[in-house]
Design a protein around this motif. Structure first.
Motif, PDB file in Angstrom:
ATOM      1  N   ARG A  21       0.251  -0.959   0.119  1.00 33.10           N
ATOM      2  CA  ARG A  21      -0.032   0.062  -0.146  1.00 33.10           C
ATOM      3  C   ARG A  21       0.561   1.040   0.374  1.00 33.10           C
ATOM      4  NH1 ARG A  21      -2.925  -2.619   3.344  1.00 33.10           N
ATOM      5  NH2 ARG A  21      -1.997  -1.762   5.526  1.00 33.10           N
ATOM      6  N   GLU A  22       1.745   0.973   0.971  1.00 35.22           N
ATOM      7  CA  GLU A  22       2.722   2.257   0.883  1.00 35.22           C
ATOM      8  C   GLU A  22       3.602   2.481  -0.268  1.00 35.22           C
ATOM      9  OE1 GLU A  22       7.663   4.030   3.090  1.00 35.22           O
ATOM     10  OE2 GLU A  22       5.838   2.228   3.195  1.00 35.22           O
ATOM     11  N   LEU A  47      -4.746  -7.666   1.211  1.00 34.26           N
ATOM     12  CA  LEU A  47      -5.556  -6.426   0.434  1.00 34.26           C
ATOM     13  C   LEU A  47      -6.148  -6.044   0.120  1.00 34.26           C
ATOM     14  CD1 LEU A  47      -1.877  -6.526  -1.956  1.00 34.26           C
ATOM     15  CD2 LEU A  47      -2.148  -4.656  -0.338  1.00 34.26           C
ATOM     16  N   ALA A  48      -7.291  -7.674  -0.261  1.00 37.34           N
ATOM     17  CA  ALA A  48      -8.403  -7.578  -0.715  1.00 37.34           C
ATOM     18  C   ALA A  48      -8.764  -6.775   0.355  1.00 37.34           C
ATOM     19  CB  ALA A  48      -8.942  -8.688  -1.388  1.00 37.34           C
ATOM     20  N   GLY A  49      -8.848  -7.013   1.483  1.00 35.16           N
ATOM     21  CA  GLY A  49      -9.231  -6.722   2.413  1.00 35.16           C
ATOM     22  C   GLY A  49      -9.841  -4.751   2.609  1.00 35.16           C
ATOM     23  N   SER A  50      -9.218  -4.110   2.087  1.00 36.60           N
ATOM     24  CA  SER A  50      -8.285  -2.997   1.933  1.00 36.60           C
ATOM     25  C   SER A  50      -9.129  -2.088   1.137  1.00 36.60           C
ATOM     26  CB  SER A  50      -6.899  -2.445   2.055  1.00 36.60           C
ATOM     27  OG  SER A  50      -6.749  -2.611   0.376  1.00 36.60           O
ATOM     28  N   ASP A  51      -9.368  -0.629   1.422  1.00 39.70           N
ATOM     29  CA  ASP A  51     -10.167   0.280   0.325  1.00 39.70           C
ATOM     30  C   ASP A  51      -9.078   0.870  -0.648  1.00 39.70           C
ATOM     31  OD1 ASP A  51      -8.492   2.224   2.275  1.00 39.70           O
ATOM     32  OD2 ASP A  51     -10.542   2.623   2.226  1.00 39.70           O
ATOM     33  N   GLU A  52      -7.610   0.585  -1.014  1.00 42.97           N
ATOM     34  CA  GLU A  52      -6.689   0.943  -1.639  1.00 42.97           C
ATOM     35  C   GLU A  52      -7.242   0.952  -3.237  1.00 42.97           C
ATOM     36  OE1 GLU A  52      -3.874   2.888  -1.333  1.00 42.97           O
ATOM     37  OE2 GLU A  52      -4.160   2.067   0.249  1.00 42.97           O
ATOM     38  N   ARG A  87      -9.904  -9.287  -7.181  1.00 42.78           N
ATOM     39  CA  ARG A  87      -9.902  -9.429  -5.875  1.00 42.78           C
ATOM     40  C   ARG A  87      -9.358  -7.173  -5.354  1.00 42.78           C
ATOM     41  NH1 ARG A  87      -7.228 -13.646  -2.072  1.00 42.78           N
ATOM     42  NH2 ARG A  87      -8.937 -12.894  -0.316  1.00 42.78           N
ATOM     43  N   LEU A  88      -8.467  -7.424  -6.201  1.00 44.18           N
ATOM     44  CA  LEU A  88      -7.693  -6.248  -5.756  1.00 44.18           C
ATOM     45  C   LEU A  88      -8.173  -4.869  -6.561  1.00 44.18           C
ATOM     46  CD1 LEU A  88      -4.058  -7.152  -5.599  1.00 44.18           C
ATOM     47  CD2 LEU A  88      -5.821  -7.555  -3.513  1.00 44.18           C
ATOM     48  N   GLY A  89      -9.513  -5.087  -7.527  1.00 40.32           N
ATOM     49  CA  GLY A  89     -10.083  -4.487  -8.330  1.00 40.32           C
ATOM     50  C   GLY A  89      -8.667  -3.499  -9.130  1.00 40.32           C
ATOM     51  N   LEU A  90      -7.235  -4.623 -10.088  1.00 40.61           N
ATOM     52  CA  LEU A  90      -7.013  -4.164 -11.137  1.00 40.61           C
ATOM     53  C   LEU A  90      -7.827  -4.463 -11.992  1.00 40.61           C
ATOM     54  CD1 LEU A  90      -4.586  -5.025  -8.832  1.00 40.61           C
ATOM     55  CD2 LEU A  90      -3.077  -5.120 -10.981  1.00 40.61           C
ATOM     56  N   GLN A  91      -7.595  -3.547 -13.521  1.00 38.55           N
ATOM     57  CA  GLN A  91      -7.872  -3.805 -15.002  1.00 38.55           C
ATOM     58  C   GLN A  91      -7.312  -4.998 -15.429  1.00 38.55           C
ATOM     59  OE1 GLN A  91      -9.925  -1.188 -16.259  1.00 38.55           O
ATOM     60  NE2 GLN A  91     -10.191   0.194 -14.208  1.00 38.55           N
ATOM     61  N   SER A  92      -8.780  -5.583 -15.654  1.00 39.67           N
ATOM     62  CA  SER A  92      -8.470  -6.580 -16.666  1.00 39.67           C
ATOM     63  C   SER A  92      -7.302  -6.623 -17.820  1.00 39.67           C
ATOM     64  CB  SER A  92      -9.562  -7.073 -16.976  1.00 39.67           C
ATOM     65  OG  SER A  92      -9.740  -8.259 -18.949  1.00 39.67           O
TER      66      SER A  92
END
Length: 238
Positions: A21-22, A47-52, A87-92
């Protein structure tokens, strides 16, 4: 080298996630290197449990099996898609994986090297460590200046990975893997390990002689390494 020792795999995963995250907060379009296997799973869970916001992050997988059919759930492309991208919301398609379907695997390996360089290199490389000290699929004896290439998996590695297959015979014998030299070019290395079964090899990698016999000992050559262990994995350190 920064060493963090936590009580449990979950706490180690949370500490490693803070490092990721940093990096992303400092550079929202960071290029991350992603490991597969069981070692980084607590990190990905955290990481999946964060709002990053990972929507601008791109990345590169360390390796891929040769010989599995496209879309096989045991392929690392599928694992990356399930554990990281979704899970982390990266672009496909944001995470590149070595192309093992190419007719010329040596050319595919060179293309992968060029893709990493074209992206500006890896800002933070996530790593696990194998029981024989392998980084990615760089087995003992791999030169420290090795690049992405075809590698033959040792029987010990195939046996360790058999838990993901119906039988040990189904584990592929070949892979495409980033080389030790490729990995060492990342600007920051993040190693995560947990479990008493990793204690001896972690100690060899971090405090033993720097030798290709233990590929992970190459970490000692890097200028910026963060190692996150649970208490059991740190049990062999002096």
């Amino acid at each position: 080298m920064e060493l963090l020792i936590l009580k449990s795999p979950e706490e180690a995963g949370a500490a490693a996630a803070a490092v990721v995250r940093e990096c992303v907060r400092a550079r929202p379009d960071a290029v991350l290197g992603f490991a597969t296997g069981s070692s980084p799973l607590p990190l990905y869970d955290a990481l999946a449990g964060s709002d990053e916001d990972f929507s601008r992050v791109t990345g590169f997988a360390l390796d891929e099996y040769v010989g599995l059919p496209p879309g096989d759930p045991r392929s690392y492309a599928s694992v990356i898609d399930d554990e990281v991208t979704r899970r982390l919301g990266l672009q496909s398609g944001a995470v590149h994986v070595p192309d093992v379907s190419a007719p010329d695997l040596d050319a595919s390996a060179k293309d992968y090297e060029q893709a990493i360089q074209a992206a500006g290199g890896v800002d933070l490389q996530i790593l696990g460590i194998g029981h024989n000290g392998h980084l990615a699929f760089n087995e003992p004896g791999a030169p420290f200046d090795s690049r992405t290439r075809v590698e033959t998996l040792t029987e010990r590695t195939r046996t360790a990975n058999a838990r993901f297959f119906d039988s040990p015979e189904e584990v592929p014998t070949l892979c495409l893997t980033q080389g030790i030299g490729t990995i060492l070019e990342a600007r920051h290395l993040l190693l995560i390990a947990h479990g008493a079964d990793k204690a001896d090899i972690v100690a060899r990698a971090l405090q033993g002689p720097v030798t290709p016999d233990c590929p992970a000992s190459a970490l000692q050559l890097h200028g910026r390494v963060t190692v996150v262990l649970d208490k059991a994995a740190a049990g062999g350190l002096k």
